[in-house]
Motif scaffolding. Structure first.
Motif, PDB file in Angstrom:
ATOM      1  N   LYS A   1       1.715   7.598  20.910  1.00  0.00           N
ATOM      2  CA  LYS A   1       1.108   6.459  19.867  1.00  0.00           C
ATOM      3  C   LYS A   1       1.190   5.295  20.306  1.00  0.00           C
ATOM      4  CE  LYS A   1       0.917   5.653  14.428  1.00  0.00           C
ATOM      5  NZ  LYS A   1       1.274   5.798  13.559  1.00  0.00           N
TER       6      LYS A   1
ATOM      7  N   PHE B   1       1.214   5.507  -0.129  1.00  0.00           N
ATOM      8  CA  PHE B   1       0.646   6.894   0.187  1.00  0.00           C
ATOM      9  C   PHE B   1       1.948   7.405   0.743  1.00  0.00           C
ATOM     10  CE2 PHE B   1      -2.410   9.891   2.882  1.00  0.00           C
ATOM     11  CZ  PHE B   1      -2.809  10.670   1.975  1.00  0.00           C
TER      12      PHE B   1
ATOM     13  N   ASN C   1      -7.908   8.812  -1.408  1.00  0.00           N
ATOM     14  CA  ASN C   1      -6.923   8.206  -0.393  1.00  0.00           C
ATOM     15  C   ASN C   1      -8.172   7.535   0.121  1.00  0.00           C
ATOM     16  OD1 ASN C   1      -6.142   8.698   3.073  1.00  0.00           O
ATOM     17  ND2 ASN C   1      -5.599   7.456   1.776  1.00  0.00           N
TER      18      ASN C   1
ATOM     19  N   GLU D   1       4.338   8.373  -0.855  1.00  0.00           N
ATOM     20  CA  GLU D   1       5.677   7.191  -0.712  1.00  0.00           C
ATOM     21  C   GLU D   1       7.029   7.441  -1.697  1.00  0.00           C
ATOM     22  OE1 GLU D   1       6.250   6.178   2.480  1.00  0.00           O
ATOM     23  OE2 GLU D   1       4.370   5.175   3.135  1.00  0.00           O
TER      24      GLU D   1
ATOM     25  N   ARG E   1      11.293   5.311   9.827  1.00  0.00           N
ATOM     26  CA  ARG E   1      10.656   4.893   8.231  1.00  0.00           C
ATOM     27  C   ARG E   1      11.531   4.995   6.970  1.00  0.00           C
ATOM     28  NH1 ARG E   1       6.727   6.769   5.062  1.00  0.00           N
ATOM     29  NH2 ARG E   1       4.535   5.840   6.110  1.00  0.00           N
TER      30      ARG E   1
ATOM     31  N   ALA F   1       5.453   0.227   2.484  1.00  0.00           N
ATOM     32  CA  ALA F   1       6.096   1.114   1.623  1.00  0.00           C
ATOM     33  C   ALA F   1       8.081   1.734   2.283  1.00  0.00           C
ATOM     34  CB  ALA F   1       6.097   1.556   0.561  1.00  0.00           C
ATOM     35  N   ASP F   2       7.125   1.456   3.671  1.00  0.00           N
ATOM     36  CA  ASP F   2       8.475   2.289   3.847  1.00  0.00           C
ATOM     37  C   ASP F   2       9.597   2.236   4.664  1.00  0.00           C
ATOM     38  OD1 ASP F   2       7.076   1.954   6.615  1.00  0.00           O
ATOM     39  OD2 ASP F   2       5.722   3.510   7.187  1.00  0.00           O
TER      40      ASP F   2
ATOM     41  N   ASP G   1      -2.736   4.490  -2.534  1.00  0.00           N
ATOM     42  CA  ASP G   1      -4.148   4.839  -1.898  1.00  0.00           C
ATOM     43  C   ASP G   1      -4.551   6.334  -2.405  1.00  0.00           C
ATOM     44  OD1 ASP G   1      -6.651   4.738  -0.953  1.00  0.00           O
ATOM     45  OD2 ASP G   1      -5.031   4.327   0.947  1.00  0.00           O
TER      46      ASP G   1
ATOM     47  N   GLN H   1       2.200   8.009   7.396  1.00  0.00           N
ATOM     48  CA  GLN H   1       0.858   8.704   6.762  1.00  0.00           C
ATOM     49  C   GLN H   1      -0.435   8.268   7.166  1.00  0.00           C
ATOM     50  OE1 GLN H   1       0.887  10.157   4.409  1.00  0.00           O
ATOM     51  NE2 GLN H   1       3.635   9.738   4.075  1.00  0.00           N
ATOM     52  N   TYR H   2      -0.184   7.699   8.971  1.00  0.00           N
ATOM     53  CA  TYR H   2      -1.493   7.596   9.817  1.00  0.00           C
ATOM     54  C   TYR H   2      -1.506   8.606  10.504  1.00  0.00           C
ATOM     55  CZ  TYR H   2      -3.690   3.442   7.740  1.00  0.00           C
ATOM     56  OH  TYR H   2      -4.691   2.359   7.043  1.00  0.00           O
TER      57      TYR H   2
ATOM     58  N   TYR I   1       7.962   5.745  16.915  1.00  0.00           N
ATOM     59  CA  TYR I   1       6.907   6.302  17.381  1.00  0.00           C
ATOM     60  C   TYR I   1       6.696   6.350  19.106  1.00  0.00           C
ATOM     61  CZ  TYR I   1       3.511   2.374  14.684  1.00  0.00           C
ATOM     62  OH  TYR I   1       3.112   2.213  13.648  1.00  0.00           O
TER      63      TYR I   1
ATOM     64  N   PRO J   1       0.639  -0.916   0.795  1.00  0.00           N
ATOM     65  CA  PRO J   1      -0.429  -0.009   0.118  1.00  0.00           C
ATOM     66  C   PRO J   1       0.851   1.257   0.028  1.00  0.00           C
ATOM     67  CG  PRO J   1       0.357  -1.027   1.686  1.00  0.00           C
ATOM     68  CD  PRO J   1       1.078  -1.726   1.621  1.00  0.00           C
TER      69      PRO J   1
ATOM     70  N   LYS K   1      -6.732  10.024  12.468  1.00  0.00           N
ATOM     71  CA  LYS K   1      -6.253   8.790  11.486  1.00  0.00           C
ATOM     72  C   LYS K   1      -6.848   6.925  11.904  1.00  0.00           C
ATOM     73  CE  LYS K   1      -5.443   9.018   6.147  1.00  0.00           C
ATOM     74  NZ  LYS K   1      -4.511   8.451   5.309  1.00  0.00           N
TER      75      LYS K   1
ATOM     76  N   GLN L   1       9.490  -0.332   7.355  1.00  0.00           N
ATOM     77  CA  GLN L   1       9.144  -0.096   8.213  1.00  0.00           C
ATOM     78  C   GLN L   1       8.989  -1.743   8.283  1.00  0.00           C
ATOM     79  OE1 GLN L   1       6.617   3.199   9.923  1.00  0.00           O
ATOM     80  NE2 GLN L   1       8.354   2.520  11.271  1.00  0.00           N
TER      81      GLN L   1
HETATM   82  N1  UDP Z   1      -0.642   3.880   3.677  1.00  0.00           N
HETATM   83  C1  UDP Z   1      -1.736   3.771   2.815  1.00  0.00           C
HETATM   84  N2  UDP Z   1      -2.653   4.953   3.240  1.00  0.00           N
HETATM   85  C2  UDP Z   1      -2.802   5.475   3.941  1.00  0.00           C
HETATM   86  C3  UDP Z   1      -2.069   5.644   5.044  1.00  0.00           C
HETATM   87  C4  UDP Z   1      -0.973   4.667   4.676  1.00  0.00           C
HETATM   88  O1  UDP Z   1      -1.702   3.313   1.975  1.00  0.00           O
HETATM   89  O2  UDP Z   1      -4.023   6.192   4.206  1.00  0.00           O
HETATM   90  C5  UDP Z   1       0.606   2.709   3.157  1.00  0.00           C
HETATM   91  C6  UDP Z   1       1.857   3.703   3.485  1.00  0.00           C
HETATM   92  O3  UDP Z   1       1.894   4.208   2.995  1.00  0.00           O
HETATM   93  C7  UDP Z   1       2.034   2.071   4.629  1.00  0.00           C
HETATM   94  C8  UDP Z   1       1.441   1.741   4.814  1.00  0.00           C
HETATM   95  O4  UDP Z   1       0.156   2.338   4.494  1.00  0.00           O
HETATM   96  O5  UDP Z   1       3.119   1.770   2.701  1.00  0.00           O
HETATM   97  C9  UDP Z   1       1.752   2.536   6.595  1.00  0.00           C
HETATM   98  O6  UDP Z   1       1.512   3.494   6.720  1.00  0.00           O
HETATM   99  P1  UDP Z   1       2.373   4.396   7.900  1.00  0.00           P
HETATM  100  O7  UDP Z   1       3.123   4.161   7.926  1.00  0.00           O
HETATM  101  O8  UDP Z   1       2.073   5.950   7.988  1.00  0.00           O
HETATM  102  O9  UDP Z   1       1.308   3.735   9.683  1.00  0.00           O
HETATM  103  P2  UDP Z   1       2.333   2.853  10.268  1.00  0.00           P
HETATM  104  O10 UDP Z   1       4.204   2.469  10.125  1.00  0.00           O
HETATM  105  O11 UDP Z   1       2.446   4.068  11.946  1.00  0.00           O
HETATM  106  O12 UDP Z   1       1.464   1.700  11.005  1.00  0.00           O
END
Ligand code: UDP
Ligand code: MG
Length: 320
Positions: A138, A15, A75, A17, A206, A101-102, A47, A212-213, A134, A13, A217, A104
């Motif tokens: 969070k 968003f 989105n 990136e 990242r 995609a980041d 997305d 992105q969250y 984090y 996914p 959200k 992580q």
């Molecule tokens: N992402 C997405 N749509 C959104 C928010 C996030 O596709 O509305 C994707 C984002 O690009 C990433 C993954 O979901 O690949 C996780 O997002 P993020 O790193 O912000 O979240 P966390 O690492 O905090 O779980």
């Protein structure tokens, strides 16, 4: 792809990136090239990014045969982006792996995910040990969410479970049949059962960009997850109402009785207050009941599409 290679899709996914996607692809490829027994497809689901993500995905797909892309019209949230990816590959693959995609979700874990799958597990999920970037809020939010989820919902929820998952094709085919709208992927998958195992990993910071969250959200996702897997919060309202009805009802009967027998004399105000509380209890229990039905009807009635695909790169039937 030769016939012995098993087709596997990585669903990513995306968003906003754009800056990190090329590095992500290279890092993933490093790991995938050590696994020649599989035929890989990397499916980026954009997305509705507002940056150059789609452009980067298009360029990658022109350059590399194993890259495919889906662009959602806006989105829709990660959960729906993952659904779009899963439905696009359908049953053309032997397994899918969801990966952020980041970076992580460390790609180095992929061989271990596959090893567990080869042992016969249909769902292999990654449990996050710790997350480098984090915030305290969070972390606390996440802890609270998992505690509430464990109390409220009927499914077994493992704390810090992530979307970094491998799903066998049987799971994927069932997942494609799900029509429910408000979805939390992790919850749905946990709910499905199957033969599961998990691996732990530490999530690094990242590689680029920002989370992105947003807090809002995440909060929304948490509330959605809690309410889509449990009706307990609503039932509690009803139970409180019921408790009030019973207690104030008994009190009212007692008061009337003693008043009529002239044992104790109550003022009209006292009667009024208790009677009012009684009515409030009725209202609250009725509300709990009505809300239960509305909850069910709402989920069934809102037949909105989960996502809209604006563009597609590649033919998804050629995975085999
Ligand atoms: N992402 C997405 N749509 C959104 C928010 C996030 O596709 O509305 C994707 C984002 O690009 C990433 C993954 O979901 O690949 C996780 O997002 P993020 O790193 O912000 O979240 P966390 O690492 O905090 O779980
Ligand atoms: Mg992340």
């Amino acid at each position: 792809m030769n016939r012995i290679q098993k087709p596997i899709a990585l669903i990513v996914p995306v968003f906003n990136e754009g800056d990190g996607l090329a590095v992500f692809y290279q890092e993933v490829k490093k790991v995938l090239s050590t696994l020649p027994e599989y035929h890989w497809k990397i499916i980026f689901v954009d997305d509705g990014s507002e940056d150059n993500s789609w452009q980067v995905i298009s360029e990658l797909s022109e350059q590399y045969q194993d890259v495919k892309g889906l662009l959602l019209s806006r989105n829709f949230g990660k959960e729906n982006a993952l659904t779009a990816g899963v439905q696009a590959v359908g049953e053309e693959i032997d397994a899918v792996i969801f990966i952020d995609a980041d970076l992580q979700h460390p790609p180095e874990l992929i061989p271990q995910l596959l090893a567990e799958w080869q042992k016969g597990f249909e769902i292999v999920s990654g449990i996050r040990k710790d997350v480098a970037d984090y915030s305290v809020i969070k972390r606390m939010g996440s802890k609270l969410f998992y505690t509430l989820m464990a109390w409220f919902s009927d499914i077994e929820v493992i704390p810090n479970n992530t979307d970094y998952r491998l799903l066998d094709k049987t799971v994927v085919s069932f997942l494609c049949q799900f029509t429910e709208r408000t979805r939390m992927f992790r919850g749905l998958i946990d709910w499905m059962g199957f033969n599961k195992t998990h691996l732990t990993f530490s999530a690094p910071a990242r590689n680029t960009g920002t989370q992105q969250y947003s807090f809002i959200k995440l909060f929304r996702l948490a509330i959605n997850s809690l309410t889509s897997f449990s009706l307990l919060p609503l039932r509690i309202t009803g139970y409180i109402g019921l408790f009030i009805v019973l207690s104030s009802g008994s009190l009212l009967t007692y008061m009337l009785f003693t008043h009529l027998l002239e044992w104790t004399v109550f003022t009209p105000l006292a009667f009024f207050v208790v009677f009012n509380t009684f009515l409030l209890g009725i209202l609250l229990s009725g509300l709990g009941l009505v809300a239960l039905y509305i909850g069910h009807i709402h989920t069934e009635v809102v037949q909105r599409p989960l996502y809209i695909i604006r563009k597609k790169i590649g033919n998804y039937k050629d995975c085999i």
